[in-house]
Design a protein around this motif. Structure first.
Motif: not given
Lengths: 370, 370, 370, 370
Positions: D16-33
């Protein structure tokens, strides 16, 4: 997987060419305190070693593996394990012909086109000798598995040689070690012996189908969507030289089935472990192990090194012909059996560690909440 | 490949569940200055979209892709491209049955055993909806390929539905877009229409074989030993839901061939490009592209969501039965065609970038040294 | 970076323990056709080799590097390069004390706590000997860089020994090779000789600050946001034994500056290359190289192996004392100079390849559009 | 780390960029529950949010985080978690000047040189807004840590503003939340308020040093040689915008110490946990955590967006001047405090999972063998 490595946490990088000083495997991420020594690894290498009978290449390599690091007083330390196999049988052969001509069906031409340089001696990096490093790494993986998943067993066999498939009704895993083909069907093994003799004498070669099974695999190994257990197994097998197809469970034949035939029904077994009416899935659903036996097959193409003259070109771009002489296997699939086993062992250990990392030891049991 | 990502330099991570707010693909490593917009990507998504004819699920999703980042004034910037597809058709359906029971042949049970929690709505992460994100990423890959390798074309088709294979003599790539099955054989397509009608009415489903071909691929893509082009293609296809087998060139049938039949002879073509007498290898030797057409096939199992009652267990461990109602495809293989194309495009772009990184633009020509 | 590897495309995995049979580096992803041989690599290793003067440990290792793979007829082939250094000076020393006691300031205790096993001989994997493998890999990186970026030069120096920093006005890069400390200030070098003599006699040790500079680096290397050039350089340097801090450009001192002092003003130079009024940034803006000289520093802590008695515990948990005898460097920072250079060379080559892969050879010139 | 991702098993990709529609984080490998919801993450984001007082930029962003995937009924499912923050304050500002001119000290010029295209609006990808995605991911990491390592606590503070450092004797962690600077020294905080007021009025900016501490970290996290805990922490911090230096424990000052001063002596504590006489090492030896408090610092350079006119060039290569107007922080280091905490949390969770994967839960206790 990237270039010459595979595995996520149990990560294997193989290196070396057929006729350089040595080849080997750098194994990172092995659990510590796994009992292992050179003798234990050598047992697996000896199963793959060429020159053991008239059906495999008469090249005689000691294929002696040395552990250069990562093992102390008979146990892994958790640091990288370097497994080296020296190339002792580097005959001062005349390579002038294959230095200039590309052998059809070989990687000669593509390495040249890609890199503009190739070690042409015996196939260099693309030689089947590279698989010795996989088998050594697989031996280490088996040692770790015997600690982490004691009931887990991996066994490969050859289920088709050329057009001649085994009779599934004769499948007997005790037969696998009783013949030079790792064939589970004694009748087929006898038939193949004659068949391969004739092939060898005619200077031709033939392909094969290898089946690798793993029993005692805990439910829950694998991960959506690209770290699937079947994805990694398919990659592992397709990365073996000469492999052209990989199947899990029903494999390509699944296309011909109906949904009502294919889905394995579920019942409840002992100790919270589900059971299944059948195993069309080959032990994997949604990329994750079910706890059933994992069943995969891969097809090995016939060796391209044959005595028949074939049209080809030189590296200068001139058309010519070539006959590939030398020490070669009429059915290289035979030696692919221990290689397939080794890759299965590496992938399963890697996914055991990945699962333990992300989830911990949950056990996969089903039943009333505590 | 790791967990939910694939690719080395052109790296795709998909995320999202079938009935969550949205799903998508985070694409890192795309070359800059590639012209692309939402309309261009939408064209590819519309090919995969369900609800287009009576042979695919009647779930109606707009499947509208939004580009949230990495594209500025119609061109990629080299920074991550976020492709999001909102889930608009989240019917407030009653999921109480599948919340408790595991559907045979589905990932329900393995997700539960692995994680101890699952989003059961519509299959959650294991839903075929995830493949929409792949198709969006594949559209981006195609846009980049059209700059970097202008003559490169990727086309998929269905070559077998259930036990009914096409007649190879009828193969006509112009037919592929003319029928709802992406079938290259007009006669087979007509036959399949009747066949699938009957299947659908009987509440059953059937598998399929998909073939994906890529022409105009430069020689030299791929890398020994585990970053092979065929290794990555096999992994890419096996990672698609319901795929049980992958083949390159002759595939599993290579096992039955002799060396004298299988090795493609080489002659010299124009402009330093070699030509081959045949393409048993499927365009890849030693893991590296030859410049011939790349040919692969994969088998998709029949949808497990069928109207026949099947035995299963509940998450409390009790035995029961289940009938999977709802909107499902009698032959999910149909929608796998654009997905296979997308994966092929992503893998080829990735290897183009990898090759350029390690080697530069060498061209792969053969001939007298300058 | 993962466990024992670093680099994206030019990927180095080091392996081996101080007192095992050998140690080395497995280097994957090297460009093909790079001229290199053992003699060329040995030159770099000889710079790091202990036992060269009274200021470094008297352990005498030949540190002879062997190339086991990936090089054919004097050129890299594009396949993995295995660089092995045998451990020839494995004195049959008495290790019984350090087998039981943890040396303060060493990794002894943390390896034991992590793995439950450790190769205690000479520090095992945590020994400074591991850096020999880095230097060998760095030599290979330099060979590749001399082809890909001919004007690029990497040079390290020691700019502070203990509390004694050089006088920046005396900085003369020609001095660096003229004294045993790689010191660019001849006056400081003379002072350090006396200082270190006293330290050595007193059985104590001292830390150091190393500066590594790279000139001729093309603009445009690095990538947002986590593949930044400074991120990878910081990781590379921090991964060296005993390093406790890393700085780029102004480094920690940037905190004390005002924006009006810190931002380097830009003017136009020849051939489309911008120039800067100053280099507070150390050659990197937004994680990407500016084309200016890259300047980094790292701090090495004093060797913990000293003759003063220190309190510690045994592996059985009993409190005791230890005096670390043996062959040790009073200022291990001296030998860190060639190591820092090697890491810089590896990171720069890696980013050159990454840039070429994603973007191609764009040149980074600024000026009117063509 | 590669391009826009960091972490091994807990893997974060921001986009994401400062002035685009949105930015964020894709987080893979988080423990469940892991229990988590948008409100829990929002608490962390609100700490970083601009516009909270007169010392931070007056840009007003809601910075509201949405969880698009990977969480079901308030718990993580083990599948990728998509965290999206929409850019609501995209003023239709006039960007024509910075579209043409490169701001000194900014990434404007290097992005342009690298990619030949850049989203110039508000800095695009190189904007400090990207750190919002890190803070969201860090919130998720904290939620997982609170399950896996309940006593673990991460706290950041600002210990130097411009040339004005805190008095270590006044360090009081309870003060950190009591002033707008996260300053642990109440006297310094009062002084800084005046100092920053003057700076802001003069249109200038200033750098800072941030310290992040983690207590309750189990011994044994980290891995030789490149997956060291300090290596990954250094990379994590250096990847934050404007950071120019990173230190562990004594950091750069370690260079000036003697071995007799620096090595922390070891004694035996309760329950098999060793204790140390001091913490010069900053909680890490040989790349592996000791169980002591982890202490690191990083330096943030002064914001380059200042009201003073500076010389620069245009993208056409013409020399000019620029004054950076707009909403900017006189001391961007203030907002770096929660960012540093987030990175620490992510790295620690990642290494907890890595350790569990390779070794299991061993506990790191020292004492008589069982």
């Amino acid at each position: 997987m990237s270039l010459n490595s595979f595995g996520h946490l149990f990560r294997v990088t193989t290196w070396g060419e057929s006729h350089g000083p040595a080849l080997g495997a750098t194994v990172d991420g092995c659990p510590p305190n796994v009992p292992v020594d050179e003798e234990a690894l050598q047992l697996w290498l000896d199963r793959r070693k060429p020159g053991q009978n008239k059906y495999t290449t008469q090249r005689r390599e000691a294929d002696a593996v040395r552990i250069l690091s990562g093992v102390f007083e008979g146990r892994t330390t958790g640091t990288p394990v370097q497994l080296m196999i020296e190339n002792t049988d580097q005959r001062s052969k005349d390579y002038s012909e294959i230095a200039e001509k590309f052998r059809p069906g070989h990687a000669d031409i593509t390495y040249w086109q890609k890199y503009g340089i190739r070690d042409y001696r015996g196939g260099g990096r693309s030689s089947a000798r590279e698989t010795a490093a996989r088998v050594a790494a697989g031996g280490l993986a088996r040692a770790a598995l015997s600690q982490l998943a004691p009931g887990l067993a991996v066994q490969g066999s050859m289920v088709q040689m050329g057009p001649r498939a085994i009779d599934r009704d004769n499948f007997d895993s005790d037969q696998i070690g009783q013949n030079p083909f790792w064939c589970p069907d004694a009748t087929a093994a006898a038939d193949w012996a004659d068949y391969l003799d004739q092939l060898r004498k005619s200077g031709d070669s033939v392909g094969a189908v290898i089946e690798v099974r793993a029993s005692g695999v805990p439910a829950g190994l694998g991960a959506p969507i690209y770290g699937k257990l079947d994805t990694d197994l398919a990659a592992a097998m397709m990365s073996i030289n000469a492999v052209k197809g990989v199947e899990i469970g029903e494999g390509m034949a699944a296309a011909a089935l109906r949904g009502s035939e294919n889905a394995d029904e579920i019942t409840m077994g002992p100790d919270g472990h589900p059971e299944y009416s059948s195993n069309h899935a080959g032990g994997i659903l949604g990329g994750i192990s079910t706890g059933q036996e994992i069943v995969l097959r891969f097809a090995v193409k016939p060796t391209s090194s044959i005595l028949t003259s074939r049209r080809t070109i030189t590296k200068a771009g001139e058309e010519t012909e070539i006959v590939t002489k030398g020490r070669h296997d009429p059915c290289v699939g035979i030696r692919a059996v221990p290689v397939g086993e080794a890759m299965m062992a590496c992938v399963l250990l890697d996914h055991l560690l990945l699962h333990r990392g992300q989830v911990g030891d949950t056990g996969g049991r089903i039943g009333p909440a505590d």
